[in-house]
Scaffold this motif. Structure first.
Motif, mmCIF file in Angstrom:
data_model
loop_
_atom_site.group_PDB
_atom_site.id
_atom_site.type_symbol
_atom_site.label_atom_id
_atom_site.label_comp_id
_atom_site.label_asym_id
_atom_site.label_seq_id
_atom_site.Cartn_x
_atom_site.Cartn_y
_atom_site.Cartn_z
ATOM 1 N N GLN A 60 0.813 -1.213 0.000
ATOM 2 C CA GLN A 60 0.000 0.000 0.000
ATOM 3 C C GLN A 60 0.850 1.268 0.000
ATOM 4 O OE1 GLN A 60 0.064 -2.232 2.433
ATOM 5 N NE2 GLN A 60 0.152 -1.282 4.459
ATOM 6 N N GLU A 61 2.125 1.151 0.356
ATOM 7 C CA GLU A 61 2.992 2.324 0.325
ATOM 8 C C GLU A 61 3.453 2.658 -1.093
ATOM 9 O OE1 GLU A 61 5.946 2.874 3.463
ATOM 10 O OE2 GLU A 61 5.323 0.943 4.288
ATOM 11 N N MET A 62 3.553 1.667 -1.946
ATOM 12 C CA MET A 62 4.123 1.899 -3.281
ATOM 13 C C MET A 62 3.262 2.762 -4.194
ATOM 14 S SD MET A 62 7.210 1.037 -3.887
ATOM 15 C CE MET A 62 7.173 1.202 -5.683
ATOM 16 N N PRO A 63 1.919 2.641 -4.204
ATOM 17 C CA PRO A 63 1.157 3.532 -5.088
ATOM 18 C C PRO A 63 1.385 5.006 -4.790
ATOM 19 C CG PRO A 63 -0.204 1.695 -4.414
ATOM 20 C CD PRO A 63 1.049 1.603 -3.602
ATOM 21 N N LEU A 285 8.192 2.953 -10.660
ATOM 22 C CA LEU A 285 8.133 1.526 -10.369
ATOM 23 C C LEU A 285 6.769 1.228 -9.779
ATOM 24 C CD1 LEU A 285 11.686 1.181 -8.845
ATOM 25 C CD2 LEU A 285 10.855 -0.175 -10.775
ATOM 26 N N LEU A 286 6.158 0.139 -10.208
ATOM 27 C CA LEU A 286 4.800 -0.197 -9.785
ATOM 28 C C LEU A 286 4.811 -1.423 -8.890
ATOM 29 C CD1 LEU A 286 2.980 0.066 -13.237
ATOM 30 C CD2 LEU A 286 3.222 1.859 -11.508
ATOM 31 N N SER A 287 4.094 -1.338 -7.785
ATOM 32 C CA SER A 287 3.861 -2.525 -6.977
ATOM 33 C C SER A 287 3.203 -3.604 -7.824
ATOM 34 C CB SER A 287 2.943 -2.172 -5.804
ATOM 35 O OG SER A 287 2.318 -3.328 -5.287
ATOM 36 N N PRO A 288 3.489 -4.886 -7.557
ATOM 37 C CA PRO A 288 2.750 -5.945 -8.255
ATOM 38 C C PRO A 288 1.246 -5.861 -8.040
ATOM 39 C CG PRO A 288 4.659 -6.843 -7.103
ATOM 40 C CD PRO A 288 4.527 -5.417 -6.656
ATOM 41 N N PHE A 289 0.819 -5.118 -6.994
ATOM 42 C CA PHE A 289 -0.605 -4.997 -6.676
ATOM 43 C C PHE A 289 -1.124 -3.583 -6.961
ATOM 44 C CE2 PHE A 289 1.412 -8.122 -3.856
ATOM 45 C CZ PHE A 289 0.707 -9.259 -4.197
ATOM 46 N N ASP A 290 -0.429 -2.842 -7.814
ATOM 47 C CA ASP A 290 -0.900 -1.504 -8.193
ATOM 48 C C ASP A 290 -2.150 -1.628 -9.054
ATOM 49 O OD1 ASP A 290 -1.023 1.080 -9.869
ATOM 50 O OD2 ASP A 290 0.586 1.537 -8.464
ATOM 51 N N PHE A 327 8.276 -1.417 -14.633
ATOM 52 C CA PHE A 327 8.844 -0.070 -14.688
ATOM 53 C C PHE A 327 8.159 0.707 -15.804
ATOM 54 C CE2 PHE A 327 12.506 2.805 -16.044
ATOM 55 C CZ PHE A 327 12.248 3.737 -15.035
ATOM 56 N N LEU A 328 7.513 1.796 -15.417
ATOM 57 C CA LEU A 328 6.798 2.674 -16.336
ATOM 58 C C LEU A 328 7.705 3.835 -16.710
ATOM 59 C CD1 LEU A 328 4.071 3.655 -17.674
ATOM 60 C CD2 LEU A 328 3.622 4.828 -15.499
ATOM 61 N N VAL A 334 8.331 -0.632 -19.734
ATOM 62 C CA VAL A 334 9.526 -0.915 -20.538
ATOM 63 C C VAL A 334 10.440 -1.967 -19.926
ATOM 64 C CG1 VAL A 334 9.515 1.381 -21.591
ATOM 65 C CG2 VAL A 334 10.765 1.011 -19.446
ATOM 66 N N ALA A 335 10.227 -2.305 -18.654
ATOM 67 C CA ALA A 335 11.125 -3.264 -18.003
ATOM 68 C C ALA A 335 10.441 -3.806 -16.759
ATOM 69 C CB ALA A 335 12.455 -2.596 -17.641
ATOM 70 N N ARG A 336 11.091 -4.782 -16.143
ATOM 71 C CA ARG A 336 10.615 -5.335 -14.875
ATOM 72 C C ARG A 336 11.836 -5.716 -14.047
ATOM 73 N NH1 ARG A 336 6.626 -9.537 -17.147
ATOM 74 N NH2 ARG A 336 6.915 -8.505 -19.146
ATOM 75 N N VAL A 337 11.740 -5.461 -12.731
ATOM 76 C CA VAL A 337 12.871 -5.728 -11.841
ATOM 77 C C VAL A 337 12.390 -6.475 -10.610
ATOM 78 C CG1 VAL A 337 14.480 -3.916 -12.535
ATOM 79 C CG2 VAL A 337 12.615 -3.355 -10.991
ATOM 80 N N ASP A 338 13.165 -7.464 -10.209
ATOM 81 C CA ASP A 338 12.904 -8.234 -8.995
ATOM 82 C C ASP A 338 13.696 -7.558 -7.869
ATOM 83 O OD1 ASP A 338 12.361 -10.147 -7.089
ATOM 84 O OD2 ASP A 338 13.691 -11.671 -7.938
ATOM 85 N N LEU A 339 12.978 -6.958 -6.901
ATOM 86 C CA LEU A 339 13.628 -6.132 -5.888
ATOM 87 C C LEU A 339 13.491 -6.718 -4.495
ATOM 88 C CD1 LEU A 339 12.583 -2.518 -6.988
ATOM 89 C CD2 LEU A 339 14.654 -3.803 -7.576
ATOM 90 N N LYS A 340 14.500 -6.444 -3.685
ATOM 91 C CA LYS A 340 14.496 -6.845 -2.281
ATOM 92 C C LYS A 340 15.193 -5.768 -1.467
ATOM 93 C CE LYS A 340 16.208 -10.358 0.945
ATOM 94 N NZ LYS A 340 16.936 -11.649 1.079
#
Length: 401
Positions: A60-63, A285-290, A327-328, A334-340
């Protein structure tokens, strides 16, 4: 009348503008972000999904970060405690503006009959226990399940619950209790609606189920800009066949406009207030749940971006990674990243980075590196480290430096 026809590029820009992208990203420019801006985002997206996964940050913080940039991380906690938003089952577990409380009265009634069988059963198996749990919250709340006088035994299995948790969840789903969250553990704390929500909101008459569903469909259309019937129903998890006559009524009332989008073969609607900007210059960057990427077919049709969450996929079968964020850039994914977030090492780890076909990898890597540094700073992480996995990883590693 022949419906207006939109190109795919026009539909994409309408959707991004409706979702709050391409506007003024205050925090990214170092300006102050507060609860007024949280409500600006919530006015645009209408509902924000919650999820417990915390490998990077609570979803919920990412949006807010995606649309506003760095901001105080306790904004949601303060809004919840201030009775400005509330948690409910809507698009899964969700945060909603407080004026949705009467709009969801019909759903709280339905949930008594439609929630998980094991949770629903507590009302018939132990009705006295249910009343006692509510009384304890009234006398001692807010409470978590473990604080009850008789919480019951936690059963084995990921989705198995003690009687205390089942009772609290039943009371929460039916509106007899509401929930806030312990910010340190993310645990639900259950309390009485009158101690959390404004009295003025609780006193509002609830619209009929028919009118409430129509209002939710219109709000979904406002949040989507342009969308198919399936997307509009899915936004607040409404039944699609039951929604179609309501969409027809909204069209007759001028609250929706039927349109055609080139390449789409489903009934599609435009909100009358939707904007069509000449361009969208977003970077996020978009949350998977955006909410921009909730409906997977919509994401694929709008952006040519096939997206699946692989959290529950076996590690050896994952294609892009565990917690993968699209990634917007501009008006394209245009891309996707696996983040930790490696908090012990104060490092934002890029476990994998993949580019979409046809993009300029150097341009994408440079923009993504800037966004990752912004994200790391917001999360109080000192550095970004890129693992050499994925076709974009070499360029991104160079751009990160």
């Amino acid at each position: 009348m022949t419906p207006e026809t939109l190109s795919l590029a026009q539909a994409r820009r309408i959707a991004l503008a409706a979702q709050g992208f391409g506007g003024d990203r205050l925090g990214a420019d170092g300006r102050r972000v507060d609860r007024r801006h949280l409500h600006r985002v919530l006015d645009q997206v209408d509902v924000v999904q919650i999820d417990s996964v915390n490998v990077l940050v609570r979803t919920q913080e990412m949006p807010l970060f995606s649309r506003l940039g760095p901001h105080p991380r306790d904004l949601w906690t303060r809004a919840l405690r201030g009775g400005e938003v509330f948690e409910a089952w809507c698009h899964e577990a969700s945060l909603l503006p407080v004026d949705h409380w009467p709009l969801l009265a019909w759903k709280r009634e339905e949930d008594a009959a439609q929630m998980w069988r094991s949770t629903r059963a507590i009302a018939t198996e132990r009705p006295g226990y249910l009343d006692d749990v509510e009384a304890q919250v009234r006398e001692r709340g807010p409470l978590r399940a473990g604080a009850l006088d008789d919480p019951g035994t936690r059963k084995a299995g990921m989705w198995e619950r003690s009687d205390g948790k089942r009772a609290l969840e039943f009371l929460f789903s039916t509106g007899r209790l509401v929930a806030t969250r312990d910010p340190s553990t993310f645990t639900r704390l259950y309390d009485l609606p009158e101690r959390v929500l404004p009295a003025e909101v609780l006193a509002r008459p609830a619209p009929s189920a028919h009118d409430a569903r129509k209002e939710l469909l219109e709000r979904a259309a406002r949040a989507c800009g342009v969308a198919t019937d399936r997307c509009l129903a899915d936004y607040h998890r409404l039944n699609l066949p039951a929604s179609r006559p309501l969409l027809d009524e909204l069209v007759e009332e001028g609250r929706l406009v039927p349109v055609a989008v080139r390449g789409w073969d489903r009934p599609t609607y435009l909100h009358p207030d939707a904007r069509l900007p000449r361009w969208v210059r977003a970077r996020a960057l978009l949350s998977p749940f955006d909410s921009l990427v909730w409906e997977r077919r919509r994401t694929e049709e709008l952006f040519g971006f096939r997206y699946r969450i692989e959290i529950y996929v076996r590690p050896e079968d994952r294609v892009h990674g565990y917690y993968v964020l699209p990634f917007l850039l501009g008006d394209r994914l245009v891309a996707r990243v696996d983040l930790k977030a490696d908090r012990a090492a104060a490092t934002l780890r890029v476990q994998a980075a993949h580019a979409e076909a046809g993009v300029d990898e150097g341009e994408v890597a440079a923009a993504l590196a800037d966004e990752l540094r912004l994200l790391a700073g917001w999360l109080a992480l000192d550095r970004v480290a890129v693992v050499p996995r994925g076709d974009l990883a070499p360029a991104l590693r160079t751009a990160v430096g």
